[in-house]
Scaffold this motif. Structure first.
Motif, PDB file in Angstrom:
ATOM      1  N   LEU A  91      -0.049  -1.489  -9.635  1.00 22.67           N
ATOM      2  CA  LEU A  91      -0.304  -2.910  -9.808  1.00 22.67           C
ATOM      3  C   LEU A  91       0.947  -3.631 -10.265  1.00 22.67           C
ATOM      4  O   LEU A  91       1.830  -3.039 -10.886  1.00 22.67           O
ATOM      5  CB  LEU A  91      -1.421  -3.120 -10.840  1.00 22.67           C
ATOM      6  N   SER A  92       0.998  -4.920  -9.967  1.00 22.89           N
ATOM      7  CA  SER A  92       2.072  -5.772 -10.481  1.00 22.89           C
ATOM      8  C   SER A  92       1.452  -7.093 -10.903  1.00 22.89           C
ATOM      9  O   SER A  92       0.302  -7.376 -10.579  1.00 22.89           O
ATOM     10  CB  SER A  92       3.147  -6.007  -9.412  1.00 22.89           C
ATOM     11  N   THR A  93       2.224  -7.898 -11.575  1.00 28.44           N
ATOM     12  CA  THR A  93       1.734  -9.221 -11.962  1.00 28.44           C
ATOM     13  C   THR A  93       2.084 -10.261 -10.903  1.00 28.44           C
ATOM     14  O   THR A  93       1.799 -11.435 -11.080  1.00 28.44           O
ATOM     15  CB  THR A  93       2.342  -9.655 -13.307  1.00 28.44           C
ATOM     16  N   ALA A  94       2.682  -9.833  -9.786  1.00 23.79           N
ATOM     17  CA  ALA A  94       3.098 -10.771  -8.743  1.00 23.79           C
ATOM     18  C   ALA A  94       1.950 -11.210  -7.852  1.00 23.79           C
ATOM     19  O   ALA A  94       2.107 -12.087  -7.032  1.00 23.79           O
ATOM     20  CB  ALA A  94       4.190 -10.137  -7.884  1.00 23.79           C
ATOM     21  N   GLY A  95       0.794 -10.615  -7.984  1.00 20.61           N
ATOM     22  CA  GLY A  95      -0.334 -10.978  -7.138  1.00 20.61           C
ATOM     23  C   GLY A  95      -1.554 -11.301  -7.962  1.00 20.61           C
ATOM     24  O   GLY A  95      -1.478 -11.897  -9.030  1.00 20.61           O
ATOM     25  N   CYS A  96      -2.689 -10.852  -7.487  1.00 17.79           N
ATOM     26  CA  CYS A  96      -3.961 -11.225  -8.111  1.00 17.79           C
ATOM     27  C   CYS A  96      -4.434 -10.245  -9.176  1.00 17.79           C
ATOM     28  O   CYS A  96      -5.513 -10.419  -9.729  1.00 17.79           O
ATOM     29  CB  CYS A  96      -5.028 -11.338  -7.026  1.00 17.79           C
ATOM     30  N   TRP A 149       0.862  -1.173   0.000  1.00 17.00           N
ATOM     31  CA  TRP A 149       0.000   0.000   0.000  1.00 17.00           C
ATOM     32  C   TRP A 149       0.900   1.226   0.000  1.00 17.00           C
ATOM     33  O   TRP A 149       2.115   1.112   0.153  1.00 17.00           O
ATOM     34  CB  TRP A 149      -0.970  -0.014   1.198  1.00 17.00           C
ATOM     35  N   ALA A 150       0.320   2.405  -0.208  1.00 13.61           N
ATOM     36  CA  ALA A 150       1.126   3.634  -0.280  1.00 13.61           C
ATOM     37  C   ALA A 150       1.697   3.963   1.097  1.00 13.61           C
ATOM     38  O   ALA A 150       1.157   3.564   2.127  1.00 13.61           O
ATOM     39  CB  ALA A 150       0.265   4.793  -0.788  1.00 13.61           C
ATOM     40  N   THR A 151       2.781   4.702   1.110  1.00 14.79           N
ATOM     41  CA  THR A 151       3.430   5.049   2.372  1.00 14.79           C
ATOM     42  C   THR A 151       2.530   5.885   3.276  1.00 14.79           C
ATOM     43  O   THR A 151       2.726   5.892   4.483  1.00 14.79           O
ATOM     44  CB  THR A 151       4.771   5.774   2.125  1.00 14.79           C
ATOM     45  N   ALA A 177      -4.004  -3.057  -3.385  1.00  9.74           N
ATOM     46  CA  ALA A 177      -3.022  -2.397  -4.247  1.00  9.74           C
ATOM     47  C   ALA A 177      -2.842  -0.969  -3.748  1.00  9.74           C
ATOM     48  O   ALA A 177      -3.804  -0.330  -3.309  1.00  9.74           O
ATOM     49  CB  ALA A 177      -3.501  -2.396  -5.699  1.00  9.74           C
ATOM     50  N   PRO A 178      -1.620  -0.460  -3.804  1.00  7.19           N
ATOM     51  CA  PRO A 178      -1.371   0.910  -3.354  1.00  7.19           C
ATOM     52  C   PRO A 178      -2.036   1.942  -4.261  1.00  7.19           C
ATOM     53  O   PRO A 178      -2.174   1.731  -5.471  1.00  7.19           O
ATOM     54  CB  PRO A 178       0.154   1.057  -3.459  1.00  7.19           C
ATOM     55  N   SER A 211      -2.695   4.901   1.732  1.00  9.87           N
ATOM     56  CA  SER A 211      -3.729   4.861   0.691  1.00  9.87           C
ATOM     57  C   SER A 211      -3.705   3.532  -0.054  1.00  9.87           C
ATOM     58  O   SER A 211      -2.644   3.018  -0.400  1.00  9.87           O
ATOM     59  CB  SER A 211      -3.534   6.007  -0.301  1.00  9.87           C
ATOM     60  N   LEU A 212      -4.927   2.999  -0.302  1.00  8.84           N
ATOM     61  CA  LEU A 212      -5.030   1.715  -0.965  1.00  8.84           C
ATOM     62  C   LEU A 212      -6.352   1.559  -1.696  1.00  8.84           C
ATOM     63  O   LEU A 212      -7.326   2.242  -1.407  1.00  8.84           O
ATOM     64  CB  LEU A 212      -4.856   0.569   0.048  1.00  8.84           C
ATOM     65  N   PHE A 213      -6.331   0.664  -2.662  1.00 12.06           N
ATOM     66  CA  PHE A 213      -7.510   0.180  -3.370  1.00 12.06           C
ATOM     67  C   PHE A 213      -7.607  -1.288  -2.979  1.00 12.06           C
ATOM     68  O   PHE A 213      -6.593  -1.985  -2.922  1.00 12.06           O
ATOM     69  CB  PHE A 213      -7.306   0.311  -4.887  1.00 12.06           C
ATOM     70  N   ALA A 214      -8.818  -1.775  -2.668  1.00 12.47           N
ATOM     71  CA  ALA A 214      -8.902  -3.163  -2.220  1.00 12.47           C
ATOM     72  C   ALA A 214     -10.227  -3.811  -2.563  1.00 12.47           C
ATOM     73  O   ALA A 214     -11.258  -3.142  -2.682  1.00 12.47           O
ATOM     74  CB  ALA A 214      -8.685  -3.244  -0.708  1.00 12.47           C
TER      75      ALA A 214
END
Length: 163
Positions: free
Chosen positions: A112-117, A76-78, A103-104, A81-84
């Motif tokens: 986003l990254s491809t390392a998660g969902c 998440w952001a420092t 996601a931050p 902040s997050l989207f969930a």
């Protein structure tokens, strides 16, 4: 991403933008989760989430450290902040509340990254290399950054979440 969010809505999940803070509680019996309290919650879709709600974030970090071969845990952001996607508490589960895919949110972008969902196929994005927060000891940022982190406009994700 559109399919992920549609599936979440169909399964009764809440889709939110919020700020999160770790409580210091971890999952029972060594489960790789950390508890987070949500504030400034804005529910985009699904059941309303109240500010002050507690949820569980995957840490990909067990009692012996980062779990080998596991996807990245929560980022998440420092500033919190997050989207969930908040998944309802499973009946008979070990956790005492809902779990989340997170996601931050940095500025006006969801990272986003491809390392998660998250699936970024078809989304316009820009590379992201800034700092993010993670569950201490999880090594989530390093794991996620291997395949690159990408910023997608928050407006785009919000539109998909309410579509």
């Amino acid at each position: 991403m559109e399919r992920t969010l549609a599936d979440a809505r169909g399964r009764g999940a809440s889709i939110i933008v919020a700020k999160g803070t770790l409580t210091g509680h971890t999952g029972p019996e060594g489960l790789p989760y950390a508890e987070m309290q949500l504030t400034d919650v804005h529910t985009l879709s699904g059941p309303s989430m109240a500010s002050g709600s507690h949820v569980w974030a995957n840490s990909a970090h067990g009692p012996s450290g980062p779990i080998p071969g596991a996807d990245a845990g929560a980022l998440w952001a420092t500033d919190g902040s997050l989207f969930a996607i908040i998944w309802p508490q499973p009946s008979g589960g070990f956790l005492t509340g809902p779990t989340m895919s997170v996601a931050p949110v940095v500025g006006n972008q969801v990272i986003l990254s491809t390392a998660g969902c998250w699936n970024t196929t078809g989304l316009t994005s820009t590379p992201f290399t800034g700092p993010l927060a993670e569950i201490p000891g999880s090594d989530s940022y390093t794991r996620a950054a291997v395949n690159g982190l990408h910023g997608v406009p928050l407006d785009t994700i919000q539109a998909l979440a309410t579509h």
